[in-house]
Design a protein around this motif. Structure first.
Motif, PDB file in Angstrom:
ATOM      1  N   CYS A 143      72.658  52.975  63.073  1.00 54.19           N
ATOM      2  CA  CYS A 143      73.121  51.929  63.282  1.00 54.19           C
ATOM      3  C   CYS A 143      73.865  50.986  62.395  1.00 54.19           C
ATOM      4  CB  CYS A 143      72.369  51.274  63.644  1.00 54.19           C
ATOM      5  SG  CYS A 143      70.944  51.382  62.353  1.00 54.19           S
ATOM      6  N   GLY A 191      70.438  60.590  74.623  1.00 48.54           N
ATOM      7  CA  GLY A 191      69.840  59.643  73.896  1.00 48.54           C
ATOM      8  C   GLY A 191      69.593  60.480  73.463  1.00 48.54           C
ATOM      9  N   ALA A 192      69.728  62.054  73.026  1.00 48.86           N
ATOM     10  CA  ALA A 192      69.492  63.116  71.989  1.00 48.86           C
ATOM     11  C   ALA A 192      71.416  63.865  71.120  1.00 48.86           C
ATOM     12  CB  ALA A 192      69.196  64.242  72.690  1.00 48.86           C
ATOM     13  N   ALA A 247      66.563  56.623  68.939  1.00 44.81           N
ATOM     14  CA  ALA A 247      67.115  55.051  69.117  1.00 44.81           C
ATOM     15  C   ALA A 247      66.826  53.986  70.027  1.00 44.81           C
ATOM     16  CB  ALA A 247      68.532  55.978  69.980  1.00 44.81           C
ATOM     17  N   GLY A 248      67.675  53.472  70.575  1.00 49.87           N
ATOM     18  CA  GLY A 248      67.245  52.009  71.352  1.00 49.87           C
ATOM     19  C   GLY A 248      66.612  51.148  70.849  1.00 49.87           C
ATOM     20  N   LYS A 249      65.286  50.144  71.342  1.00 48.70           N
ATOM     21  CA  LYS A 249      64.932  48.912  70.797  1.00 48.70           C
ATOM     22  C   LYS A 249      64.117  49.709  69.532  1.00 48.70           C
ATOM     23  CE  LYS A 249      66.368  46.925  74.441  1.00 48.70           C
ATOM     24  NZ  LYS A 249      65.901  46.310  76.082  1.00 48.70           N
ATOM     25  N   ILE A 250      64.384  49.402  68.491  1.00 45.21           N
ATOM     26  CA  ILE A 250      64.435  49.873  66.725  1.00 45.21           C
ATOM     27  C   ILE A 250      65.527  49.136  66.282  1.00 45.21           C
ATOM     28  CG2 ILE A 250      64.793  52.508  67.407  1.00 45.21           C
ATOM     29  CD1 ILE A 250      62.265  52.916  65.659  1.00 45.21           C
ATOM     30  N   THR A 290      67.993  52.924  63.249  1.00 45.07           N
ATOM     31  CA  THR A 290      68.145  53.991  64.756  1.00 45.07           C
ATOM     32  C   THR A 290      68.958  54.915  64.254  1.00 45.07           C
ATOM     33  OG1 THR A 290      70.071  52.914  65.641  1.00 45.07           O
ATOM     34  CG2 THR A 290      68.742  52.137  66.844  1.00 45.07           C
ATOM     35  N   GLY A 291      68.966  55.942  64.329  1.00 46.34           N
ATOM     36  CA  GLY A 291      70.095  57.141  63.722  1.00 46.34           C
ATOM     37  C   GLY A 291      69.170  58.497  63.330  1.00 46.34           C
ATOM     38  N   ILE A 321      63.184  57.701  71.902  1.00 47.04           N
ATOM     39  CA  ILE A 321      63.861  56.134  72.732  1.00 47.04           C
ATOM     40  C   ILE A 321      62.764  55.283  72.501  1.00 47.04           C
ATOM     41  CG2 ILE A 321      65.523  54.890  74.125  1.00 47.04           C
ATOM     42  CD1 ILE A 321      67.097  57.678  73.715  1.00 47.04           C
ATOM     43  N   VAL A 322      63.158  54.656  72.069  1.00 48.18           N
ATOM     44  CA  VAL A 322      62.025  53.642  72.298  1.00 48.18           C
ATOM     45  C   VAL A 322      62.149  51.854  73.303  1.00 48.18           C
ATOM     46  CG1 VAL A 322      60.654  52.211  69.816  1.00 48.18           C
ATOM     47  CG2 VAL A 322      61.491  54.305  69.401  1.00 48.18           C
TER      48      VAL A 322
END
Lengths: 174, 240, 164, 549
Positions: D67, D205-206, D361-364, D367-368, D435-436
């Motif tokens: 990110c 997402g992967a 990833a996602g709402k975090i 990300t990485g 994914i968060v």
């Protein structure tokens, strides 16, 4: 079917060539030869064909099935099974919105709706002036920079509806 | 040939080594419903109607592709299986436009027969009412995609028995469609030999002889079996 | 019509049931406390839906009677034509297909508003029994009614469940 | 190539190293943020500053904190000095000024932060360190020595037994014991055998496999070669998604170099062992991650699965015994060979050994890519390493396993990440996408999103998946639009169960998982959207009760 029989003067035997004389068919044939015209190389051949011609029309698919000695129905079945292949000409520009989960939870759907509203086309369609094709991807693996959008093959990070429309407008105005 | 002993629904039977559960059951007089299986062509295990419970297996197994083994214990008609089969049929009826009352195959349709034999008196899922074409371009046959269940029998007989490769499947998922050559009109097909095997193989009213009207499309599967036996076992004389 | 094919069974039926509502009777209101209602036809307009709900409210056992009520059948073919909305349906039926004097019914209250999508009965109300067939054969109706009159939960099976 | 040559190459490469290395991430995420420009700017700055003898600019693979890309890591005398983030081609040169004691105009992050410190690298041990485009760079960190060891000091049976003892389980999702798979292929008779690397990382997402291929392609080739030796195969295929052009290019390059160095081809390391690898490029079909569909695709056919048994290990590609493992699984092979099965088995939990790479990833915040020992809790991953939700949000659930997995609610964050714990919660380990989701995410929407995915990706061969996903999607859509009743929800659950039990392949069998798991933990969200049924009509649409049959 536009495949013609021609005499290859140098070798003194008859060879099959595409009648149009389009050089790209020759390039494709050389590529197929690299794969020894193996039937299991069909997908690689279709990738190359699409790279050369932009899309796969009936004539091209027939040429491939002829060269690989496959029934045309089989080639058509494969070409339509995979998302990556397109049987229709694409626009001058392509805009691929990634709709993978990470991009989705970060608002890729909003980016998508903004483009659809701006261009008045839906995902998978091309603008009537053949300028822009709007496509979706099921994750391009760039989740760290979500939402991701691919403009003409170049990945762009952290898309927003405003940012995307700016690029689209550059395309529509040029 | 060596035989294997197994039980089907608690009854001990024996069948030739290498037989499928479907075949062994059929020989023992146990009927297992199926839509994609067709004698004479290879099985694909796609319709999921012939799923059976096998003791020790973690999942349900398709009878048409599962080979018997010694001591195997098979259940073919448990409550759960019947429930699933009924739902599978409901999914099929809802998927395209199967209107029995105006269908050429009414009364001779395997889908319809399975529906009433499995007690499917109504469909609990939304009918999708898709818009599919009817290809009437061939001089002898027609294809109504509205009635197609994508069992791919026609594709397999065309390739495996006739060797023409005219038919195949295009697209994927719910958009899958049986095609002729490069999705051409059937009547314009270069490869079709008009042998009619696909029409004989179709379980529903999707493939039909032109001119047949409601309920008239009767099929003769024995022709398909005959030609397969003729080639494989050299039995060239048709026997009733 | 296939109900009339019941022939002498109709005579058997007559003393045992009271017919309280039917298209061939001059009754405007659906009565209360009905024991059994055979509902024919798919649901095509708002009146049908209203009526279906009323039937459900006032009837002990509702039977979807015939393929149209159960599957939509031929009357649902308009769904797959992709006409999209009722205006297009009327256009197709009264204008494009008309051989003379094409004209759409315009007066309010004459034709009930069509719903977008023709539906089988069980999509709208709870249905207790399904009597398939197009039309359901008299024998099948007879078997169903006899069981019901005998106080049993009617059970049909095999060919008696065949569509078409 | 013989061992001496390999060692020579390694020593030469190590000797050529300079005092200071500037590692610039050249993996796809950073490339899309113009890390190429940064790389060139750094090279130019080095040339201009005359530090060419002291400073090396190296394009490397993923440095994990995607990110914040493009990332540049400064290393002096083999130790990391500082990590610069969001570097631009404009401010890149100032990193050199910083090296000379000046001030860098770039943002730096603490390389000691939990995101990095809590990681344990096996698969990613070279990622972000070596140059993925140079085989010498891989050889310098001990690359291909494991293959040499396997070929010269072990019998194929010993290699298989080593894999069994290591306890490695397939990293593609299902977690099948790798050693057992190898053993089956090794014991299956066949005039030909194949090894396939499944790099069709389709879970949205992967991106672990993409990163491994882009950052350390030779590790995968070496793993495949060892596997081929163990099972007796002489031809391998890597099936990689067309969506990963950079990974494809690096693989092509890596295969070419390996052939040049005699590490692929005939008589590898002066032994009898011959092995070749071809790349097969997928064409956008999620179902091709399923092994029988993948094999159909490698054969140039429609990627439709077929019933198993027979399993690919007995009858696979063209009917021959075939070993299929995922990228991360193969990436674990060389380290196991080098350090031994016992070492690997000492990491992780009782039934899940080693480490697992996750794409966070996602709402975090962070990300990485992370690699942690099996058994690490979700809380450690999400809160400590990931830094929790971005400002203003609160974490609600973590989705693992993509369209085949489930959503784990925040109450269960103390769950250790291993195959069994996750499946007990109705999810799966999957390939490693994590994914968060925060408060703003509707779980019904997520279920609908995944169902739409499965519906679009269904191959259409078997009925439950082809038609069932369509109906499940309709029901979810109806619920999401607030037009459903309790009866519809009951129907949805019934259908989920049926599709799960009857579908032909993994895609259909797991398609209901996101719906079932959100129903399990967030049922209230579904129920809040339901409409009351009309009086007298409660059982309408409820199913089979009271009908003639």
């Amino acid at each position: 079917m536009k495949i013609a029989t021609m005499r290859n003067e140098a070798e003194g035997r008859r060879v099959m060539q595409h009648a149009s004389g389009d050089k790209r068919f020759k390039i494709l044939e050389v590529f197929m030869k690299k794969y020894q015209f193996r039937q299991d190389s069909l997908i690689e051949i279709l990738h190359k064909a699409q790279e050369l011609f932009g899309y796969l029309d009936d004539d091209l698919l027939l040429f491939v099935s002829y060269k690989l000695k496959l029934p045309p129905s089989r080639v058509y079945g494969v070409a339509t099974f995979y998302h990556f292949f397109t049987l229709k000409p694409q626009g001058k520009h392509t805009c691929v919105v990634c709709l993978g989960t990470a991009c989705y939870v970060k608002g890729a759907d909003k980016v998508m709706s903004a483009i659809e509203a701006e261009l008045k086309i839906k995902a998978g369609e091309t603008t009537p002036d053949k300028n822009i094709s709007l496509l979706t991807a099921r994750c391009i693996g760039a989740c760290g920079i979500a939402p991701a959008v691919v403009y003409d093959g170049t990945v762009s990070p952290r898309a927003t509806p405003e940012g995307v429309l700016k690029t689209i407008k550059q395309w529509t105005e040029s | 040939m060596a035989a294997k002993t197994l039980t089907i629904n608690g009854r001990q039977i024996s069948a030739a080594e290498g037989s499928t559960v479907l075949k062994a059951a059929e020989e023992a007089g146990v009927e297992i419903p199926s839509l994609c299986h067709l004698d004479g062509v290879y099985d694909v295990g796609a319709c999921r109607l012939c799923l059976v419970e096998v003791k020790g297996a973690s999942r349900l197994l398709p009878a048409c592709t599962t080979v018997i083994s010694e001591g195997m214990e098979v259940q073919t008609g448990t409550e759960r299986l019947i429930k699933y089969r009924r739902m599978t049929l409901e999914l099929l009826f809802a998927e395209r436009n199967h209107v029995c009352s105006v269908c050429v195959a009414d009364g001779h349709c395997e889908l319809q027969t399975l529906a009433y034999s499995l007690g499917m008196d109504h469909v609990r899922f939304d009918y999708l009412f898709p818009k599919w074409d009817v290809d009437n371009t061939h001089s002898l046959f027609g294809m109504d995609h509205n009635r197609c269940i994508l069992c791919t029998r026609c594709v397999r007989v065309c390739w495996h028995i006739e060797g023409a490769g005219t038919k195949n499947v295009s697209g994927r998922g719910g958009q899958s469609k049986i095609i002729t050559d490069l999705n051409a009109a059937w009547g314009k097909s270069d490869s079709c030999t008009s042998c009619g095997k696909c029409v004989q193989s179709c379980p529903t009213g999707a493939l039909f002889y032109k001119g047949s009207t409601v309920g008239e499309m009767v099929r003769d599967r024995s022709k398909l079996e005959f030609i397969v036996n003729a080639r494989e076992k050299k039995l060239w004389v048709y026997q009733d | 019509m296939s109900f009339l094919d019941l022939d002498e069974f109709l005579l058997e039926l007559a003393p045992r049931v009271e017919l309280v509502f039917s298209p061939i009777m001059d009754v405007k209101e659906f009565p209360a406390d009905v024991d059994l209602c055979l509902v024919e036809g798919a649901l095509c307009n708002t009146d049908h839906i209203e009526m279906a709900h009323k039937i459900r409210r006032l009837t002990k056992a509702v039977v979807a009677f015939g393929d149209c009520a159960i599957t939509g059948n031929v009357s649902a073919i308009r769904n797959q034509l992709g006409l999209g909305n009722r205006e297009n349906v009327l256009q197709r039926a009264y204008m494009e297909s008309a051989q003379l004097n094409p004209c759409k019914p315009a007066l309010k209250g004459i034709v009930p508003p069509l719903i977008e999508r023709v539906m089988p009965l069980h999509e709208v109300i709870r249905v207790d029994y399904f009597l398939t067939g197009c039309p359901p054969h008299a024998e099948r109706i007879k078997s169903f009614l006899s069981q019901w009159l005998a106080g049993q939960k009617p059970r049909l099976q095999g060919l008696d469940l065949k569509f078409g | 190539m013989i061992l001496g040559e390999l060692n020579q190459l390694r020593d030469r490469e190590i000797q050529s190293r300079k005092k200071i290395t500037l590692r610039c991430c050249m993996a796809a995420g950073c490339v899309s943020s113009n890390s190429k420009g940064v790389f060139e700017a750094l090279q130019k700055a080095v040339a201009e500053s005359g530090l060419g003898n002291e400073v090396e600019v190296r394009g490397v693979g993923c440095m994990r904190l995607c990110c914040e890309g493009p990332l540049v890591s400064v290393n002096q005398d083999g130790a990391e000095d500082s990590l610069h983030v969001r570097v631009t081609s404009e401010n890149a040169a100032s990193i050199l000024a910083y090296l000379k004691g000046g001030k860098a105009r770039t943002t730096r992050v603490d390389a000691g932060m939990p995101f990095f410190k809590k990681q344990m690298s096996i698969v990613l041990s070279n990622s972000g360190i070596i140059d993925p485009e140079r085989i010498e760079s891989y050889i310098a960190v001990g690359g291909y020595s494991a293959l040499h060891e396997a070929l010269h000091e072990m019998t194929p049976a010993e290699v298989v037994s080593m894999m069994v003892q290591s306890g490695l389980r397939g990293r593609g999702g299902a977690g099948f014991p790798t050693g057992l798979k190898w053993d089956t292929v090794a014991k299956s008779p066949g005039v030909a055998k194949y090894v396939i690397c499944n790099a069709d990382e389709g879970d949205p997402g992967a991106f672990m496999d993409r990163s491994v291929l882009e950052s350390d392609p030779h590790r995968v080739l070496e793993g495949m070669s060892i596997a081929a030796y163990a099972v007796g195969a002489s031809q391998g295929f890597i099936y990689v998604r067309a969506e990963y052009p950079l990974a494809i290019a690096r693989l092509q390059q890596a295969i070419k170099q390996s052939k040049q160095f005699g590490l692929l081809g005939a008589g590898i390391f002066d032994s009898q062992f011959c092995f070749n690898i071809d790349i097969r490029i997928g064409a956008g079909a999620f179902v091709c991650g399923e092994e029988t569909a993948l094999m159909a695709s490698v054969e140039g056919k429609r990627g439709t699965p077929r019933p198993r048994p027979p399993f690919p290990a007995e009858s696979g590609l063209w009917g021959y015994p075939t070993l299929i493992n995922n990228v991360e699984t193969f990436a674990n092979v060389a380290p196991i060979c080098r350090h031994g099965a016992a070492w690997f088995a000492s990491i992780g939990t009782a039934r899940s050994k080693g480490t697992k790479v996750f794409a966070l990833a996602g709402k975090i915040k962070n990300t990485g890519l992370i690699e942690v020992p099996m058994g690490t809790t979700l809380r450690t991953i999400v809160e400590d390493m990931g830094g929790g939700a971005p400002e203003g949000g609160r974490i609600k659930a973590v989705q693992t396993g993509g369209p085949s997995g489930g959503c784990i609610p925040v109450e269960h964050l103390d769950t250790p990440v291993d195959y069994d714990s996750l499946s007990q919660l109705g999810s799966i380990m999957g390939s490693g996408g994590m994914i968060v989701m925060d408060d703003g995410t509707s779980m019904v929407e997520i279920a609908r999103y995944f169902m739409e995915f499965c519906m679009d990706e269904s191959c259409g061969k078997c009925i439950p998946c082809r038609a069932g996903t369509v109906q499940m999607h309709r029901l979810l859509d109806r619920i999401a639009r607030g037009q459903a009743t309790a009866a519809h929800l009951a129907r949805l659950e019934e259908l989920c169960e049926m599709v799960k039990s009857t579908s032909l392949c993994g895609l259909g069998q797991t398609a209901p998982n996101p719906t079932l798991s959100t129903l399990r933990f967030f049922r209230g969200e579904y129920e809040a959207l339901l409409q009351p049924e009309m009086p007298g009509n409660e059982e309408c649409l409820a199913g089979v009760s009271g009908q003639v049959s």
